[in-house]
Structures are given as structure tokens and as C-alpha cells.
Design an enzyme around this catalytic site. Sequence first.
Site, PDB file in Angstrom:
ATOM      1  N   LYS A   1      11.243  46.666  67.237  1.00 29.50           N
ATOM      2  CA  LYS A   1      11.115  46.072  68.575  1.00 29.50           C
ATOM      3  C   LYS A   1       9.829  45.266  68.720  1.00 29.50           C
ATOM      4  O   LYS A   1       9.842  44.129  69.170  1.00 29.50           O
ATOM      5  CB  LYS A   1      11.143  47.161  69.662  1.00 29.50           C
ATOM      6  CG  LYS A   1      12.426  47.962  69.696  1.00 29.50           C
ATOM      7  CD  LYS A   1      12.385  49.029  70.770  1.00 29.50           C
ATOM      8  CE  LYS A   1      11.308  50.090  70.559  1.00 29.50           C
ATOM      9  NZ  LYS A   1      11.494  50.913  69.338  1.00 29.50           N
TER      10      LYS A   1
ATOM     11  N   ARG B   1      -1.272  54.359  63.333  1.00 29.71           N
ATOM     12  CA  ARG B   1      -1.238  55.020  64.645  1.00 29.71           C
ATOM     13  C   ARG B   1      -1.330  56.533  64.507  1.00 29.71           C
ATOM     14  O   ARG B   1      -0.745  57.109  63.603  1.00 29.71           O
ATOM     15  CB  ARG B   1       0.061  54.661  65.379  1.00 29.71           C
ATOM     16  CG  ARG B   1      -0.048  53.357  66.127  1.00 29.71           C
ATOM     17  CD  ARG B   1       1.262  52.909  66.684  1.00 29.71           C
ATOM     18  NE  ARG B   1       1.988  53.951  67.417  1.00 29.71           N
ATOM     19  CZ  ARG B   1       3.091  53.722  68.126  1.00 29.71           C
ATOM     20  NH1 ARG B   1       3.583  52.499  68.186  1.00 29.71           N
ATOM     21  NH2 ARG B   1       3.698  54.703  68.750  1.00 29.71           N
TER      22      ARG B   1
ATOM     23  N   ARG C   1       3.750  51.992  58.622  1.00 31.12           N
ATOM     24  CA  ARG C   1       3.364  50.967  59.605  1.00 31.12           C
ATOM     25  C   ARG C   1       1.842  50.846  59.726  1.00 31.12           C
ATOM     26  O   ARG C   1       1.123  51.835  59.743  1.00 31.12           O
ATOM     27  CB  ARG C   1       3.958  51.345  60.968  1.00 31.12           C
ATOM     28  CG  ARG C   1       3.438  50.484  62.106  1.00 31.12           C
ATOM     29  CD  ARG C   1       4.365  50.480  63.279  1.00 31.12           C
ATOM     30  NE  ARG C   1       4.431  51.763  63.971  1.00 31.12           N
ATOM     31  CZ  ARG C   1       5.231  51.973  65.022  1.00 31.12           C
ATOM     32  NH1 ARG C   1       6.019  51.010  65.471  1.00 31.12           N
ATOM     33  NH2 ARG C   1       5.235  53.147  65.601  1.00 31.12           N
TER      34      ARG C   1
ATOM     35  N   ARG D   1      12.923  54.548  79.209  1.00 33.53           N
ATOM     36  CA  ARG D   1      13.269  55.468  78.130  1.00 33.53           C
ATOM     37  C   ARG D   1      14.105  56.635  78.578  1.00 33.53           C
ATOM     38  O   ARG D   1      14.419  57.511  77.776  1.00 33.53           O
ATOM     39  CB  ARG D   1      11.991  56.080  77.563  1.00 33.53           C
ATOM     40  CG  ARG D   1      11.261  55.078  76.803  1.00 33.53           C
ATOM     41  CD  ARG D   1      10.390  55.769  75.825  1.00 33.53           C
ATOM     42  NE  ARG D   1       9.443  54.774  75.431  1.00 33.53           N
ATOM     43  CZ  ARG D   1       8.787  54.798  74.307  1.00 33.53           C
ATOM     44  NH1 ARG D   1       8.945  55.786  73.483  1.00 33.53           N
ATOM     45  NH2 ARG D   1       7.966  53.849  74.013  1.00 33.53           N
TER      46      ARG D   1
ATOM     47  N   ARG E   1       9.521  62.012  68.387  1.00 27.77           N
ATOM     48  CA  ARG E   1       9.802  60.798  69.166  1.00 27.77           C
ATOM     49  C   ARG E   1      11.241  60.351  68.964  1.00 27.77           C
ATOM     50  O   ARG E   1      11.917  59.953  69.913  1.00 27.77           O
ATOM     51  CB  ARG E   1       8.808  59.696  68.786  1.00 27.77           C
ATOM     52  CG  ARG E   1       7.449  59.896  69.461  1.00 27.77           C
ATOM     53  CD  ARG E   1       6.288  59.367  68.630  1.00 27.77           C
ATOM     54  NE  ARG E   1       6.423  57.966  68.317  1.00 27.77           N
ATOM     55  CZ  ARG E   1       6.028  57.408  67.165  1.00 27.77           C
ATOM     56  NH1 ARG E   1       5.471  58.152  66.213  1.00 27.77           N
ATOM     57  NH2 ARG E   1       6.173  56.121  66.975  1.00 27.77           N
TER      58      ARG E   1
END
Length: 228
Positions: A19, A170, A137, A98, A181
Site C-alpha cells: 500500500k 520499523r 522492509r 481498519r 497485525r
Amino acid sequence: MTDQPVNYVIIVGPQGAGKGTQAAAVAPQLGLEHVATGDLFRAILKSDSELGDEVRQYYDQGALVPDDLTIRVLFAHIEQLQRGRPDLTGVLLDGFPRNAAQAEALDSALAERGEAISAVVLVDVPRDELMKRLTGRLICADCGATYHREFNPPASEGACDQCGGELFQRSDDTPEAVEKRLGIYYEQTEPILDHYREQGILIEVDGNREINTVTKAILESLKQRVSN
Ligand code: ADP
Ligand code: ADP
Ligand code: ZN
């Protein structure tokens, strides 16, 4: 608030679907401002405030920040954007809504302003690909650009291609927080998509392809839906 009608486009999908990567590529081309609630919370965390301490309790666990706080932070940000940019033509929402409560809050906030959601783009990727994407990431500390150690590495290791900023991992991209998550996504976020499907505004894009191929598919699908 100004009279300028604002296009609201939502980009949704499981964590790691791409995203953020896609939003950064398509938003400028469509005249949309990319607004990611996760980025808003990361800015609050950096600010070393009481609000930051409150957000951190949820964020580092991979838990959702309470709805009322999330909604306040998001709408305050959009209003500030509109004040600064009276010519704003659209917002690309990433990471919101969400759950059902947030989807309802968004519907009523927009209805009050005579606005509506133009399109919801679902970028979908099979669950077994997502962990690989998230644990590799890397994010730029200065501009927020997203990279991947293997799938989308920066030209020079540890530095952002766009601004030279330092890349970091992160705090919630650990296997444990990712599992949590993703669990929240499939339980709470995926079910709200039916609401948009019924309205005929859900666009489904296969995110399990090359980054550029996915970008083209999103741009193609949004061309007719976003007017500015
Ligand atoms: P999201 O915002 O949906 O959580 P990101 O845009 O941050 O996802 O992407 C997650 C990770 O996967 C990043 O490291 C990114 O570089 C990488 N990535 C994004 N799109 C692709 C793709 N199409 N193929 C391979 N890796 C991708
Ligand atoms: P991801 O989608 O990969 O979990 P984000 O960057 O979108 O990451 O969000 C990071 C964290 O910020 C979430 O785990 C949650 O704590 C908080 N957050 C972001 N968006 C929301 C939201 N709409 N509602 C509640 N909490 C949110
Ligand atoms: Zn950067």
C-alpha cells in the site's frame, strides 16, 4: 473547511501488500495527497510527548490505537491539510478505516461535508508472501520512502535514493508483531470490504506482481473514478 470538493480514495490490503509503496507512486499522478495513519502515529511517537507515550503502548505491540484517538488524529490532519492547501483535490487514505467503527465514522464525517468515497482499491497478496516482505522492509527516517533488502533495495546500502536519509527497520516489523497485525487485518479489516463491494466502489488489484505492474494496474483502474 473550504468548498472545494475532495476526492477520497482508500487503499487497503494486508500488511506488506504494498500500500505505502503504491500510494507513493500513484498519489502524485492522480493529484491526491497520501495520508497514512501509521505515518501520523510514527510522527507522534517521534515527538516525545504525552500523546506519544499513549500511542507507543499500542503501536509497539502491533495493537490498534483506540478508534476515538485515531479518528481525532486523522481528521485534525486532514483539516490542517485543507487549511494549508485550499486547492487540495483529493486524499489517498492508507491504513484507515481498519474496522467497522472506523468505516462508519468515515461515512458520517464525509456525509456531513457532502462528500463521499470515490473508490476503494484492494491490493491483495497471499498471506505466505507477506512475512517475507515485512521482515525485509526498510524505511527512510527522513522522507518515509519504503525499500526492501531483497525485493527493492536502495542503490547504496543503508541510504535513501530520494533524499540520502538513513534507512531503519520499523519497531513493529518483528515476526511476532507482524503475526498480530495480520490477525487483526483478517478479523477486523477484511470484513468491512463487503460494505464497499455492495456500493460498487471496490476495485481489486493483484498485488503479487512486480511493483511497476501493480502501479500501472492501479492507475488504470482509478483513471475514470478520480476527477480533478
Ligand atoms: P504496506 O504499506 O501494504 O504494509 P509496503 O508498501 O510497506 O506495504 O511494502 C511492504 C514491503 O514489501 C516493503 O519492503 C516493499 O519494498 C516490499 N514490496 C512492496 N511491493 C512489492 C512487490 N510488488 N513485490 C515485492 N516486494 C514488494
Ligand atoms: P501496518 O498496517 O503495517 O500494521 P501502519 O503503518 O499502517 O502499519 O500502522 C502502524 C500502527 O499504527 C498500527 O499497528 C497501529 O498501532 C497504528 N494504526 C495505524 N492506523 C490505525 C488505525 N486506522 N486504527 C488504529 N490504529 C492504527
Ligand atoms: Zn528518504
